[in-house]
Scaffold this active site. Sequence first.
Site, mmCIF file in Angstrom:
data_model
loop_
_atom_site.group_PDB
_atom_site.id
_atom_site.type_symbol
_atom_site.label_atom_id
_atom_site.label_comp_id
_atom_site.label_asym_id
_atom_site.label_seq_id
_atom_site.Cartn_x
_atom_site.Cartn_y
_atom_site.Cartn_z
ATOM 1 N N ILE A 74 0.880 -1.179 0.000
ATOM 2 C CA ILE A 74 0.000 0.000 0.000
ATOM 3 C C ILE A 74 0.913 1.222 0.000
ATOM 4 O O ILE A 74 1.903 1.271 0.738
ATOM 5 C CB ILE A 74 -0.964 0.020 1.207
ATOM 6 N N ALA A 75 0.603 2.187 -0.842
ATOM 7 C CA ALA A 75 1.396 3.419 -0.862
ATOM 8 C C ALA A 75 0.548 4.576 -1.374
ATOM 9 O O ALA A 75 -0.288 4.406 -2.265
ATOM 10 C CB ALA A 75 2.635 3.258 -1.745
ATOM 11 N N GLU A 108 3.087 -7.702 6.765
ATOM 12 C CA GLU A 108 4.400 -7.404 7.346
ATOM 13 C C GLU A 108 4.680 -5.921 7.164
ATOM 14 O O GLU A 108 4.336 -5.349 6.137
ATOM 15 C CB GLU A 108 5.533 -8.170 6.638
ATOM 16 N N ASN A 113 8.561 1.790 10.549
ATOM 17 C CA ASN A 113 7.584 2.501 9.707
ATOM 18 C C ASN A 113 6.388 2.977 10.544
ATOM 19 O O ASN A 113 5.291 2.406 10.511
ATOM 20 C CB ASN A 113 7.126 1.598 8.558
ATOM 21 N N TYR A 120 -2.312 0.954 10.587
ATOM 22 C CA TYR A 120 -2.777 -0.407 10.862
ATOM 23 C C TYR A 120 -3.378 -0.507 12.272
ATOM 24 O O TYR A 120 -4.372 -1.204 12.476
ATOM 25 C CB TYR A 120 -1.627 -1.403 10.692
HETATM 26 C C1 LIG Z 1 1.287 4.302 5.354
HETATM 27 C C2 LIG Z 1 0.602 5.219 4.331
HETATM 28 C C3 LIG Z 1 0.018 4.341 3.228
HETATM 29 C C4 LIG Z 1 -0.517 6.012 5.007
HETATM 30 O O1 LIG Z 1 -1.180 6.791 4.004
HETATM 31 P P1 LIG Z 1 -2.036 8.115 4.359
HETATM 32 O O2 LIG Z 1 -2.836 8.410 3.164
HETATM 33 O O3 LIG Z 1 -1.166 9.179 4.888
HETATM 34 O O4 LIG Z 1 -2.968 7.538 5.504
HETATM 35 P P2 LIG Z 1 -4.205 8.326 6.192
HETATM 36 O O5 LIG Z 1 -4.279 9.713 5.701
HETATM 37 O O6 LIG Z 1 -5.399 7.465 6.032
HETATM 38 O O7 LIG Z 1 -3.763 8.303 7.718
HETATM 39 C C5 LIG Z 1 -2.531 8.902 8.111
HETATM 40 C C6 LIG Z 1 -2.754 9.967 9.170
HETATM 41 O O8 LIG Z 1 -3.481 11.043 8.616
HETATM 42 C C7 LIG Z 1 -4.583 11.350 9.452
HETATM 43 N N1 LIG Z 1 -5.633 11.882 8.617
HETATM 44 C C8 LIG Z 1 -6.500 11.210 7.846
HETATM 45 N N2 LIG Z 1 -7.321 12.066 7.216
HETATM 46 C C9 LIG Z 1 -6.921 13.299 7.580
HETATM 47 C C10 LIG Z 1 -7.356 14.602 7.250
HETATM 48 N N3 LIG Z 1 -8.359 14.799 6.426
HETATM 49 N N4 LIG Z 1 -6.699 15.651 7.794
HETATM 50 C C11 LIG Z 1 -5.666 15.464 8.634
HETATM 51 N N5 LIG Z 1 -5.202 14.239 9.001
HETATM 52 C C12 LIG Z 1 -5.828 13.193 8.464
HETATM 53 C C13 LIG Z 1 -4.925 10.031 10.080
HETATM 54 O O9 LIG Z 1 -5.679 10.178 11.258
HETATM 55 C C14 LIG Z 1 -3.571 9.503 10.348
HETATM 56 O O10 LIG Z 1 -3.025 10.107 11.500
HETATM 57 P P3 LIG Z 1 -1.987 9.343 12.439
HETATM 58 O O11 LIG Z 1 -0.922 8.783 11.542
HETATM 59 O O12 LIG Z 1 -1.489 10.404 13.339
HETATM 60 O O13 LIG Z 1 -2.781 8.266 13.106
HETATM 61 C C15 LIG Z 1 1.610 6.252 3.756
HETATM 62 O O14 LIG Z 1 2.299 6.842 4.817
HETATM 63 C C16 LIG Z 1 2.612 5.691 2.746
HETATM 64 O O15 LIG Z 1 2.322 5.576 1.569
HETATM 65 N N6 LIG Z 1 3.828 5.387 3.219
HETATM 66 C C17 LIG Z 1 4.884 4.922 2.328
HETATM 67 C C18 LIG Z 1 4.638 3.511 1.889
HETATM 68 C C19 LIG Z 1 4.507 2.580 3.069
HETATM 69 O O16 LIG Z 1 5.300 2.610 4.000
HETATM 70 N N7 LIG Z 1 3.505 1.678 3.010
HETATM 71 C C20 LIG Z 1 3.232 0.701 4.055
HETATM 72 C C21 LIG Z 1 4.009 -0.523 3.810
HETATM 73 S S1 LIG Z 1 3.719 -1.748 5.074
#
Ligand SMILES: CC(C)(COP(=O)(O)OP(=O)(O)OC[C@H]1O[C@@H](n2cnc3c(N)ncnc32)[C@H](O)[C@@H]1OP(=O)(O)O)[C@@H](O)C(=O)NCCC(=O)NCCS
Length: 164
Positions: A74-75, A108, A113, A120
């Site tokens: 997921i990214a 995993e 991270n 999760y």
């Molecule tokens: C892990 C990953 C997929 C999360 O994606 P994301 O789109 O940022 O996820 P979300 O927005 O749903 O949630 C992230 C945070 O944003 C917050 N959030 C969600 N919607 C929001 C909004 N509208 N305004 C502000 N914050 C928000 C969530 O509450 C969460 O906060 P927290 O981390 O403090 O709990 C991203 O960081 C990523 O792509 N990382 C690189 C690849 C990776 O490591 N993948 C996982 C491999 S196992």
Amino acid sequence: MDAIIHVRPMKRKDLGMVGEIDRISFSEPWPTNTFAYELTTTYSIALVAEDQEGKVIGAIVVWLVVDEAHVATIAVHPDYLHQGVGSALLSSALLIACRRGATSSLLEVRRSNLPALRLYERFGYRVVGVREKYYQNDHEDALLLNLDRLDEIQLRNFLPSTSV
Ligand SMILES: CC(C)(COP(=O)(O)OP(=O)(O)OC[C@H]1O[C@@H](n2cnc3c(N)ncnc32)[C@H](O)[C@@H]1OP(=O)(O)O)[C@@H](O)C(=O)NCCC(=O)NCCS
């Protein structure tokens, strides 16, 4: 405010952008043809998120292994983090897996991270094991996370309001 996000099945036309997001996001990206292969298997649930202009901003692949949904990758594009895109992708893929018979989920994740671990944990995943030196490039440990009961009602709470 949440970005206007639409989650839909991944198609061949998305592979360029999906590969680009993968390469930006991971120190060990998937080989280029892997995502194309995922589109050909019956056990893969491959989805993308797009913004209101139709630009692909994130992707997920979940493997359905009997009754288990294994989150393979997921990214989210760095420009679109923290807007609920990751949550929308994960909830959408798990809901599809649920409807196809999955009752639990496994994945995993690198020990370091923290953004992924927080995502999760919000979904209810718990650490159930460690795979030592799992990652080939730097030998970091992987944490094994399990979500032991997929609950459709709970998963729906993470969907974007525009989701179909
Ligand atoms: C892990 C990953 C997929 C999360 O994606 P994301 O789109 O940022 O996820 P979300 O927005 O749903 O949630 C992230 C945070 O944003 C917050 N959030 C969600 N919607 C929001 C909004 N509208 N305004 C502000 N914050 C928000 C969530 O509450 C969460 O906060 P927290 O981390 O403090 O709990 C991203 O960081 C990523 O792509 N990382 C690189 C690849 C990776 O490591 N993948 C996982 C491999 S196992």
